[in-house]
Structure formats: structure tokens, C-alpha cells
Write a protein that holds these residues in place. Structure first.
Motif, PDB file in Angstrom:
ATOM      1  N   ALA A  30      73.193 123.955 117.550  1.00 45.38           N
ATOM      2  CA  ALA A  30      73.549 123.148 118.721  1.00 45.38           C
ATOM      3  C   ALA A  30      74.216 121.837 118.308  1.00 45.38           C
ATOM      4  CB  ALA A  30      72.309 122.868 119.569  1.00 45.38           C
ATOM      5  N   ILE A  31      73.749 121.228 117.236  1.00 46.70           N
ATOM      6  CA  ILE A  31      74.354 119.982 116.751  1.00 46.70           C
ATOM      7  C   ILE A  31      75.783 120.239 116.283  1.00 46.70           C
ATOM      8  CG2 ILE A  31      74.257 118.264 114.888  1.00 46.70           C
ATOM      9  CD1 ILE A  31      71.188 118.358 115.206  1.00 46.70           C
ATOM     10  N   LYS A  32      75.985 121.319 115.550  1.00 45.32           N
ATOM     11  CA  LYS A  32      77.330 121.664 115.067  1.00 45.32           C
ATOM     12  C   LYS A  32      78.248 122.006 116.240  1.00 45.32           C
ATOM     13  CE  LYS A  32      75.352 123.461 110.805  1.00 45.32           C
ATOM     14  NZ  LYS A  32      75.106 124.674 110.003  1.00 45.32           N
ATOM     15  N   GLU A  33      77.719 122.755 117.179  1.00 43.23           N
ATOM     16  CA  GLU A  33      78.505 123.174 118.343  1.00 43.23           C
ATOM     17  C   GLU A  33      78.898 121.970 119.210  1.00 43.23           C
ATOM     18  OE1 GLU A  33      76.864 125.511 121.899  1.00 43.23           O
ATOM     19  OE2 GLU A  33      77.639 127.046 120.532  1.00 43.23           O
ATOM     20  N   LYS A  34      77.991 121.017 119.327  1.00 43.49           N
ATOM     21  CA  LYS A  34      78.254 119.827 120.155  1.00 43.49           C
ATOM     22  C   LYS A  34      79.501 119.083 119.683  1.00 43.49           C
ATOM     23  CE  LYS A  34      76.144 115.538 121.755  1.00 43.49           C
ATOM     24  NZ  LYS A  34      74.966 114.672 121.692  1.00 43.49           N
ATOM     25  N   ASN A  35      79.790 119.140 118.391  1.00 45.46           N
ATOM     26  CA  ASN A  35      80.959 118.462 117.839  1.00 45.46           C
ATOM     27  C   ASN A  35      82.072 119.454 117.497  1.00 45.46           C
ATOM     28  OD1 ASN A  35      81.876 115.762 117.235  1.00 45.46           O
ATOM     29  ND2 ASN A  35      81.991 116.394 115.098  1.00 45.46           N
ATOM     30  N   ASN A  36      82.060 120.608 118.162  1.00 44.50           N
ATOM     31  CA  ASN A  36      83.099 121.635 117.993  1.00 44.50           C
ATOM     32  C   ASN A  36      83.297 122.067 116.539  1.00 44.50           C
ATOM     33  OD1 ASN A  36      83.751 121.674 120.790  1.00 44.50           O
ATOM     34  ND2 ASN A  36      84.822 119.739 120.472  1.00 44.50           N
ATOM     35  N   TYR A  37      82.207 122.110 115.793  1.00 44.44           N
ATOM     36  CA  TYR A  37      82.231 122.550 114.393  1.00 44.44           C
ATOM     37  C   TYR A  37      83.148 121.684 113.533  1.00 44.44           C
ATOM     38  CZ  TYR A  37      79.672 126.453 116.287  1.00 44.44           C
ATOM     39  OH  TYR A  37      78.719 127.206 116.929  1.00 44.44           O
ATOM     40  N   GLU A  38      83.204 120.397 113.872  1.00 45.80           N
ATOM     41  CA  GLU A  38      83.971 119.441 113.074  1.00 45.80           C
ATOM     42  C   GLU A  38      83.007 118.506 112.364  1.00 45.80           C
ATOM     43  OE1 GLU A  38      86.618 117.314 115.650  1.00 45.80           O
ATOM     44  OE2 GLU A  38      87.740 119.115 116.169  1.00 45.80           O
ATOM     45  N   CYS A  39      83.380 118.124 111.154  1.00 46.00           N
ATOM     46  CA  CYS A  39      82.611 117.115 110.426  1.00 46.00           C
ATOM     47  C   CYS A  39      82.775 115.792 111.162  1.00 46.00           C
ATOM     48  CB  CYS A  39      83.136 117.005 108.991  1.00 46.00           C
ATOM     49  SG  CYS A  39      82.380 115.663 108.046  1.00 46.00           S
ATOM     50  N   ILE A  40      81.684 115.133 111.448  1.00 46.45           N
ATOM     51  CA  ILE A  40      81.732 113.866 112.185  1.00 46.45           C
ATOM     52  C   ILE A  40      82.462 112.790 111.385  1.00 46.45           C
ATOM     53  CG2 ILE A  40      79.545 112.871 111.368  1.00 46.45           C
ATOM     54  CD1 ILE A  40      80.323 112.804 115.029  1.00 46.45           C
ATOM     55  N   THR A  52      76.836 121.039 107.316  1.00 49.84           N
ATOM     56  CA  THR A  52      75.431 120.716 107.098  1.00 49.84           C
ATOM     57  C   THR A  52      75.006 119.732 108.182  1.00 49.84           C
ATOM     58  OG1 THR A  52      75.974 118.846 105.670  1.00 49.84           O
ATOM     59  CG2 THR A  52      75.678 120.992 104.600  1.00 49.84           C
ATOM     60  N   ILE A  53      73.751 119.396 108.176  1.00 47.74           N
ATOM     61  CA  ILE A  53      73.245 118.373 109.090  1.00 47.74           C
ATOM     62  C   ILE A  53      72.952 117.138 108.245  1.00 47.74           C
ATOM     63  CG2 ILE A  53      71.439 117.732 110.720  1.00 47.74           C
ATOM     64  CD1 ILE A  53      73.310 119.996 111.700  1.00 47.74           C
ATOM     65  N   ASP A  54      73.616 116.042 108.581  1.00 47.36           N
ATOM     66  CA  ASP A  54      73.414 114.791 107.849  1.00 47.36           C
ATOM     67  C   ASP A  54      72.574 113.843 108.689  1.00 47.36           C
ATOM     68  OD1 ASP A  54      73.940 112.839 105.727  1.00 47.36           O
ATOM     69  OD2 ASP A  54      75.065 111.777 107.285  1.00 47.36           O
ATOM     70  N   HIS A  55      71.666 113.149 108.042  1.00 47.09           N
ATOM     71  CA  HIS A  55      70.891 112.098 108.697  1.00 47.09           C
ATOM     72  C   HIS A  55      71.698 110.808 108.556  1.00 47.09           C
ATOM     73  CE1 HIS A  55      67.879 115.188 107.992  1.00 47.09           C
ATOM     74  NE2 HIS A  55      67.201 114.641 108.979  1.00 47.09           N
ATOM     75  N   VAL A  56      72.225 110.309 109.673  1.00 45.74           N
ATOM     76  CA  VAL A  56      73.058 109.111 109.652  1.00 45.74           C
ATOM     77  C   VAL A  56      72.293 107.976 108.976  1.00 45.74           C
ATOM     78  CG1 VAL A  56      74.308 107.437 111.052  1.00 45.74           C
ATOM     79  CG2 VAL A  56      74.304 109.841 111.706  1.00 45.74           C
ATOM     80  N   GLU A  76      81.058 118.428 101.559  1.00 46.80           N
ATOM     81  CA  GLU A  76      81.641 117.384 100.716  1.00 46.80           C
ATOM     82  C   GLU A  76      81.255 115.984 101.208  1.00 46.80           C
ATOM     83  OE1 GLU A  76      83.338 119.978 101.987  1.00 46.80           O
ATOM     84  OE2 GLU A  76      83.828 121.105 100.171  1.00 46.80           O
ATOM     85  N   CYS A  77      81.397 115.744 102.513  1.00 44.70           N
ATOM     86  CA  CYS A  77      81.058 114.423 103.054  1.00 44.70           C
ATOM     87  C   CYS A  77      79.563 114.141 102.924  1.00 44.70           C
ATOM     88  CB  CYS A  77      81.494 114.303 104.513  1.00 44.70           C
ATOM     89  SG  CYS A  77      83.279 114.092 104.732  1.00 44.70           S
ATOM     90  N   ASN A  78      78.737 115.137 103.222  1.00 49.43           N
ATOM     91  CA  ASN A  78      77.292 114.940 103.151  1.00 49.43           C
ATOM     92  C   ASN A  78      76.869 114.621 101.723  1.00 49.43           C
ATOM     93  OD1 ASN A  78      74.559 114.888 103.656  1.00 49.43           O
ATOM     94  ND2 ASN A  78      74.516 116.832 104.732  1.00 49.43           N
ATOM     95  N   GLN A  79      77.397 115.342 100.755  1.00 46.93           N
ATOM     96  CA  GLN A  79      77.039 115.072  99.361  1.00 46.93           C
ATOM     97  C   GLN A  79      77.567 113.720  98.898  1.00 46.93           C
ATOM     98  OE1 GLN A  79      78.396 118.520  97.171  1.00 46.93           O
ATOM     99  NE2 GLN A  79      76.523 119.643  97.608  1.00 46.93           N
TER     100      GLN A  79
END
Length: 109
Positions: A30-40, A52-56, A76-79
Motif C-alpha cells: 500500500a505504501i509503494k502503491e500510494k506513490n505509484n511505485y516511485e522512489c520518494i 523498499t520501505i525507508d524510515h524517513v 540504491e536511495c535507501n542504502q
């Protein structure tokens, strides 16, 4: 006739009927879908399995597991972000982008 529910409400209703593992998988989707499968962060669209799911606000620095603290991020961004504070990492990694910064702030509020 039952009205159609927005997808996030549909997911929440299903949480009651699922095993914990299924509920977690559905919550992440649901989190991924909410942002249309785009990296925030980078804004690129990715297949679901590449997000992935990143904790801001990182859990290691007191962040929680609430949806408002969890955003879709490519591997890549999460790592790269790791346990850094998101805004300083974002500004040092990407060119200035006030619109993306505003979108992230809106997500976490």
C-alpha cells in the motif's frame, strides 16, 4: 450495492482477516502503491520488488514504524541514506528540488 473503497481502506479492512505476515506485506504494498511505485527520493518508477520501505526518521534515531514515517525508496536511495537525517542526505545527494522536499514533508505530516 456496496460502495468501492479507496485502495488504502481496502487494505486496512483486509488486515483484520490476515495473518501478521500477510498484513505486513499488504501494508508495504500500500505504501509503494500510494506513490505509484516511485522512489520518494529520486522520483524514478521501479518494479515493486525493487522498492523498499525507508524510515524517513531512522529507527536507530528514535523513528517509529508508523505509515507516516515510512516511504517507498529504491534500494540504491535507501542504502545511500542509511540512518542519515533525510533532509541533509537528500540535499547533499540530489540537485535542489523544493517540490520533492515538499512532497516528503507532506507525506510525513
Amino acid at each position: 450495492m456496496t460502495p468501492l473503497l479507496p485502495s488504502s481502506e481496502h487494505y486496512l479492512q483486509n488486515l483484520y482477516a490476515m495473518q501478521s505476515q500477510d498484513a505486513k506485506r499488504l501494508w508495504r504494498k500500500a505504501i509503494k502503491e500510494k506513490n505509484n511505485y516511485e522512489c520518494i527520493y529520486c522520483g524514478h518508477k521501479h518494479p515493486e520488488q525493487h522498492l523498499t520501505i525507508d524510515h524517513v526518521h531512522p529507527r536507530s534515531l528514535g523513528g517509529n514504524n508508523f505509515s507516516s514515517n515510512c516511504v517507498p525508496a529504491c534500494i540504491e536511495c535507501n542504502q545511500s541514506k542509511g540512518s542519515s537525517y533525510w533532509l541533509s542526505w537528500f540535499r547533499s545527494t540530489f540537485p535542489p528540488n523544493p517540490l520533492t522536499e515538499q512532497r516528503i514533508v507532506q507525506w510525513i505530516q
